[in-house]
Design an enzyme around this catalytic site. Structure first.
Site, PDB file in Angstrom:
ATOM      1  N   ASP A   1      23.391   6.955 -23.229  1.00  0.00           N
ATOM      2  CA  ASP A   1      22.586   7.564 -22.021  1.00  0.00           C
ATOM      3  C   ASP A   1      21.680   8.837 -22.588  1.00  0.00           C
ATOM      4  O   ASP A   1      21.643   9.558 -21.635  1.00  0.00           O
ATOM      5  CB  ASP A   1      23.462   7.905 -20.776  1.00  0.00           C
ATOM      6  CG  ASP A   1      24.235   6.506 -20.405  1.00  0.00           C
ATOM      7  OD1 ASP A   1      23.539   5.351 -20.507  1.00  0.00           O
ATOM      8  OD2 ASP A   1      25.303   6.669 -19.876  1.00  0.00           O
TER       9      ASP A   1
ATOM     10  N   HIS B   1      18.834   1.240 -20.268  1.00  0.00           N
ATOM     11  CA  HIS B   1      17.813   2.034 -21.141  1.00  0.00           C
ATOM     12  C   HIS B   1      16.772   2.149 -19.944  1.00  0.00           C
ATOM     13  O   HIS B   1      16.053   1.082 -19.498  1.00  0.00           O
ATOM     14  CB  HIS B   1      17.382   1.374 -22.121  1.00  0.00           C
ATOM     15  CG  HIS B   1      18.327   1.353 -23.408  1.00  0.00           C
ATOM     16  ND1 HIS B   1      18.092   0.974 -24.770  1.00  0.00           N
ATOM     17  CD2 HIS B   1      19.679   1.960 -23.471  1.00  0.00           C
ATOM     18  CE1 HIS B   1      19.216   1.183 -25.373  1.00  0.00           C
ATOM     19  NE2 HIS B   1      20.142   1.494 -24.689  1.00  0.00           N
TER      20      HIS B   1
HETATM   21  P1  GDP Z   1      19.779   5.675 -22.611  1.00  0.00           P
HETATM   22  O1  GDP Z   1      20.622   4.625 -22.394  1.00  0.00           O
HETATM   23  O2  GDP Z   1      19.862   6.486 -23.872  1.00  0.00           O
HETATM   24  O3  GDP Z   1      18.237   4.865 -22.719  1.00  0.00           O
HETATM   25  O4  GDP Z   1      19.318   6.379 -21.304  1.00  0.00           O
HETATM   26  P2  GDP Z   1      19.600   6.228 -19.767  1.00  0.00           P
HETATM   27  O5  GDP Z   1      18.345   5.495 -19.653  1.00  0.00           O
HETATM   28  O6  GDP Z   1      20.839   5.521 -19.525  1.00  0.00           O
HETATM   29  O7  GDP Z   1      19.521   7.634 -19.374  1.00  0.00           O
HETATM   30  C1  GDP Z   1      18.710   8.429 -19.188  1.00  0.00           C
HETATM   31  C2  GDP Z   1      18.280   9.116 -17.805  1.00  0.00           C
HETATM   32  O8  GDP Z   1      17.601  10.169 -17.830  1.00  0.00           O
HETATM   33  C3  GDP Z   1      17.243   7.958 -17.317  1.00  0.00           C
HETATM   34  O9  GDP Z   1      17.512   7.912 -15.958  1.00  0.00           O
HETATM   35  C4  GDP Z   1      16.066   8.742 -17.553  1.00  0.00           C
HETATM   36  O10 GDP Z   1      15.000   8.079 -16.671  1.00  0.00           O
HETATM   37  C5  GDP Z   1      16.336  10.029 -17.416  1.00  0.00           C
HETATM   38  N1  GDP Z   1      15.263  11.058 -18.167  1.00  0.00           N
HETATM   39  C6  GDP Z   1      15.171  10.598 -19.638  1.00  0.00           C
HETATM   40  N2  GDP Z   1      14.444  11.558 -20.006  1.00  0.00           N
HETATM   41  C7  GDP Z   1      14.283  12.744 -19.058  1.00  0.00           C
HETATM   42  C8  GDP Z   1      13.674  14.045 -19.016  1.00  0.00           C
HETATM   43  O11 GDP Z   1      13.375  14.692 -20.027  1.00  0.00           O
HETATM   44  N3  GDP Z   1      14.100  14.648 -17.965  1.00  0.00           N
HETATM   45  C9  GDP Z   1      14.527  14.004 -16.608  1.00  0.00           C
HETATM   46  N4  GDP Z   1      14.991  14.654 -15.499  1.00  0.00           N
HETATM   47  N5  GDP Z   1      15.056  12.754 -16.950  1.00  0.00           N
HETATM   48  C10 GDP Z   1      14.985  12.246 -17.909  1.00  0.00           C
HETATM   49 MG    MG Z   2      22.094   4.082 -20.695  1.00  0.00          MG
END
Ligand code: GDP
Ligand code: MG
Length: 418
Positions: free
Chosen positions: A13, A41
């Protein structure tokens, strides 16, 4: 030739989906190489907010071919739902392909996932991922390509059902019916067979003709089956090594390996997480970072940045660059702690110990002044406050590899490229 692997450098995440969505504007092919719909994601762009579980995060660009590689496991019912949701939101999925070798997640895998007390303790997502990979390794798996051969499929199911029903009975679950499973499979065959391919000739030609290829990892190094916090790990390898296996691209063609990490740390599910905070700082990170699992909506465990885990990720993946996400979440903190080492007994260590799963490590912190300014509008390094620059420089120094991307918000545009 340009093959880039994007992997999680912590517990998962980290924001891989949004990094892939950003990089995919210049890609020809995006491949998910392991895992199944236990991934979540999140992508936020002009088309909306999407939580992708199986479909690669390059899907928002019609010219980008998206592939679920041989190393993945696919729950066809779930995939069909995800495709329908995307289409409903106006996102074309005509460029989505499945490698024949990917394994099928059946209802019995889901039912057996996390069954019994032992399973419940591990905190799995109950999407059948552990059970389907164990069937794969025990030669009892059924592959996506088998769906288009109904006779063979029926034979394979008949062979595995007696043992599966034995397992179901052990957990007090009702027996499976062959006819029911075959009916489901027939629906999947009708709806998915046009997407099922042998991807290798396509992938090979793409590599040989120098196309831009992104390999999208799921979870993070701390959940790797070999190197993660076993048994609180996943059933595959979300590392650069796993990327080669799961996509069919040999190691020497990988040019760049980008490790994604948040500016702090989080973990969903059970197992060791040394920098976990159970105080108001932890609550504040969870609230400002909206730290609730994309797959399960479980509250994520939150903590300060763990540079020991990052260094472990740098080595195991051979990271060539970092993408640091969610810097903006730290904007309002007075003080920010950064874990640079662990104390184990009277020893100070900077290498991840294999005994971490025994939970006996204590984080050693450096204290940093907060910058107390919004970073959300910053689009260049120079636009970041000095305090944020210093904090990021320290992360880079501890990692020993350059930071290439910094994100300051969830939207596609909120990205600083260095
Ligand atoms: P992944 O599993 O690695 O793709 O990550 P996830 O999508 O599960 O979790 C990352 C969360 O952080 C998501 O809700 C994104 O929308 C949010 N997110 C990603 N980058 C940023 C950022 O730079 N700032 C903020 N505030 N939220 C972010
Ligand atoms: Mg994730």
């Amino acid at each position: 030739m340009s093959v880039t692997v994007v992997v999680g450098a912590h517990w998962g995440d980290e924001g891989k989906g949004r990094v892939i969505d950003y990089l995919a504007s210049k890609a020809d092919l995006v491949i998910r190489f392991q895992g199944g719909n236990n991934a979540g994601h999140t992508v936020v762009n002009d088309l909306g907010t999407f939580r992708l579980h199986l479909v690669p995060s390059g899907i928002f660009y019609p010219k980008v071919r998206c592939l679920l590689g041989a190393g993945t496991v696919i729950d066809p019912a779930y995939l069909l739902q995800e495709i329908a949701n995307l289409e409903k939101a106006g996102v074309s999925t005509s460029n989505l392909w499945l490698d024949r070798r990917a394994h099928v997640v059946w209802s019995y895998h889901r039912l057996l996932d996390g069954a019994g007390e032992h399973g419940a303790k591990l905190g799995t997502t109950r999407r059948g991922i552990g059970p389907v990979y164990s069937d794969k390794h025990a030669y009892r798996g059924i592959r996506i390509g088998d769906l288009v051969h109904p006779k063979l499929l029926s034979q394979r199911l008949e062979d595995v059902l007696p043992l599966k029903n034995h397992e179901m009975a052990y957990y007090g679950l009702p027996p499976l019916e062959l006819g029911k499973l075959l009916n489901e499979a027939e629906e999947w065959r009708q709806k998915l067979s046009g997407r099922i391919i042998d991807s290798l000739p396509i992938v090979r030609r793409a590599v040989e003709s120098g196309q831009n290829i992104l390999l999208e990892g799921q979870l993070g190094v701390m959940r790797d089956i070999d190197w993660g916090i076993y048994p609180y790990s996943t059933a595959s390898s979300p590392t650069a090594g796993g990327a080669c296996n799961g996509s069919g691209i040999p190691p020497r063609f990988i040019r760049e390996v980008i490790g994604v990490t948040k500016a702090y740390s989080t973990s969903v599910g059970g197992g060791p997480f040394p920098t976990e905070l159970s105080d108001s700082n932890g609550d504040k990170l969870r609230q400002l970072g909206e730290e609730y699992g994309a797959t399960t909506r479980r509250p994520r465990r939150c903590g300060w940045f763990d540079a020991v885990a990052l260094r472990y990720a740098v080595w195991l993946n051979g990271l060539s660059a970092l993408a640091v996400t969610k810097l903006d979440v730290l904007d309002s903190f007075d003080k920010i702690l950064l874990c640079t080492a662990y104390r184990v007994g009277d020893q100070l260590i900077t290498d991840m110990p294999d005994t971490i799963a025994q939970g006996k490590v204590e984080p050693v912190y450096e204290e940093w002044q907060g910058w107390k300014t919004s970073t959300r509008e910053a689009r260049t390094w120079n636009a970041l406050p000095n305090g944020a620059q210093a904090y990021l420089r320290r992360i880079q120094e501890l990692a020993g590899v350059p930071i290439r991307y910094v994100s300051v918000g969830a939207h596609r545009e909120q990205m600083i490229c260095l």
